[in-house]
Design an enzyme around this catalytic site. Sequence first.
Site, mmCIF file in Angstrom:
data_model
loop_
_atom_site.group_PDB
_atom_site.id
_atom_site.type_symbol
_atom_site.label_atom_id
_atom_site.label_comp_id
_atom_site.label_asym_id
_atom_site.label_seq_id
_atom_site.Cartn_x
_atom_site.Cartn_y
_atom_site.Cartn_z
ATOM 1 N N LYS A 1 0.842 -1.203 0.000
ATOM 2 C CA LYS A 1 0.000 0.000 0.000
ATOM 3 C C LYS A 1 0.876 1.251 0.000
ATOM 4 O O LYS A 1 1.919 1.287 0.648
ATOM 5 C CB LYS A 1 -0.910 -0.019 1.228
ATOM 6 N N SER B 1 -9.762 1.446 2.785
ATOM 7 C CA SER B 1 -8.956 2.257 1.896
ATOM 8 C C SER B 1 -7.873 1.479 1.156
ATOM 9 O O SER B 1 -7.301 1.993 0.192
ATOM 10 C CB SER B 1 -8.315 3.397 2.685
ATOM 11 N N SER C 1 -9.854 -0.748 6.981
ATOM 12 C CA SER C 1 -9.288 -0.562 5.648
ATOM 13 C C SER C 1 -8.531 -1.758 5.069
ATOM 14 O O SER C 1 -8.180 -1.742 3.890
ATOM 15 C CB SER C 1 -8.367 0.660 5.634
#
Lengths: 92, 426
Positions: B28, B103, B127
């Site tokens: 990420k 997310s 997330s």
Amino acid sequence: MSDSAVEPEDVRHVASLARVDLDDEEVDRFVEQFADILDYFETLDEVPEVDSETDLANVMRDDEVRDSLDQDEALRNAPESEEGFFKGPKVS
Amino acid sequence: MSHNAYITDERIAGGDDGPLADRTVAVKDNISTEGVRTTCGSAMLDEYVPPYDATVVDRLKSAGATITGKTNMDEFGMGTTTETSAFGPTENPAAPGHVPGGSSGGSAAAVASGDADLALGTDTGGSVRCPAAFCGVVGIKPTYGLVSRYGLIAYANSLEQIGPIAPSVEEAAELLEVIAGPDEHDATTRDAAEEGADTDYAAAADGDVEGMQIGIPTELVEGADEDVVETFWDAIDDLEAQGASSHEVDLPSVEHAVEAYYVIAMSEASSNLARFDGVRYGPSPDYEGNWNEEFAGVREAGFGEEVKRRVLLGTYALSAGYHDKYYKKAQDARAWVKQDFDEALAEADVLASPTMPVPPMEMGESLSDPLTMYLADANTTPVNLANLPAISVPAGETDDGLPVGMQFVGPAFGETEIIRAGSALA
């Protein structure tokens, strides 16, 4: 700034505290959205006071010199620097 | 790359051998990679290149993993759909036309499409688990303190953990073994073994739920979409057929979890994001006004609307006269949630609920209404408030073929319990 009574000047005031400029359309949208969101946050009033047991312990280390980023690396992402310093706008 | 899973598509080679020697891992884009751009999905960090690796990246490299690139995400982790990214939305490979969740949507999409074997996401209020559920893969949110946050660009420090995403529970557990463990660079890390916990995570993926007690918090099931509830109960039936038993539990505090989560997360964000001032990093100011004017101008240009919304609301919640009303009450709610979960977990090995109360939304559907988006986090946020571990595993599909995730929550440092429960389903 609750019970749907959010005014454009409230949003502008908080934005100035947070140092974020907003355009007029953003202010208008935030006035409406903040009223809804803050109404929802109001339900925290129903939460009782709760004694929480602290589960914290200090984490200590010896105060000794260690390797760290060198000055060039630390400045590498700065838009502007001068003689080993970050360069920013004037403060007043 | 067709799903826009990556912001930066640059391979980073790992060491020659180790437990992940033949594996690829997508990371990420809020996790620092030395020499490789790390944007947090924000225009503010469009050109930011970290001078050091996050501890988890260091551990991936030492384990021999090849990093495939930096994955798309909601800006600074603020979103449930990966649509607030400054680099465009990611599409859900398991449900075309739908969001991948957020997310960590890019990480889940990279795994779901087979582009990477494994991925790292971060979970502040769901997330990792939300995109895992929406993309039909597995995601683990570790106990607070199990995984180092050193090099993770902070959104809400007291809530967030880095966690693995993988096609199966066993592979997620293998990745967790690589990244878990104390780190002298993060004073909030704990040694799970010293806490008396079993840290043999991959071995716990044995699918053996014989005699397992599963608590079901009614509050987290009742409000969910009908199709989701049906899939959830089918999965519980499946677990009972394998020897587990279930009972209902009451968690009255969770009714306040979402608002407590958002007040705390926004407050921490308003402080954390104060560092983005255009001086140390960020778009270059033109130096025509004074510091405050330049600062405000850089942040207008660099932050997207969801980030501005949260920074402003957090600033408000912490401001004079409102601190006790919002922030302090949210901390009370957090302590209450923690108490409720501890009590329920005294009578159960794990707690089970749908990961998300709704199936994946259509792209573009939820952007205009932030409150509705926040409410979708009802089942995931309580776990972050309670500092507990949780896993999301595929539970099945809705009648329309949309993935549904099952969430198991365990006691602090009880990762093996949730891994065992999850491995009976996936």
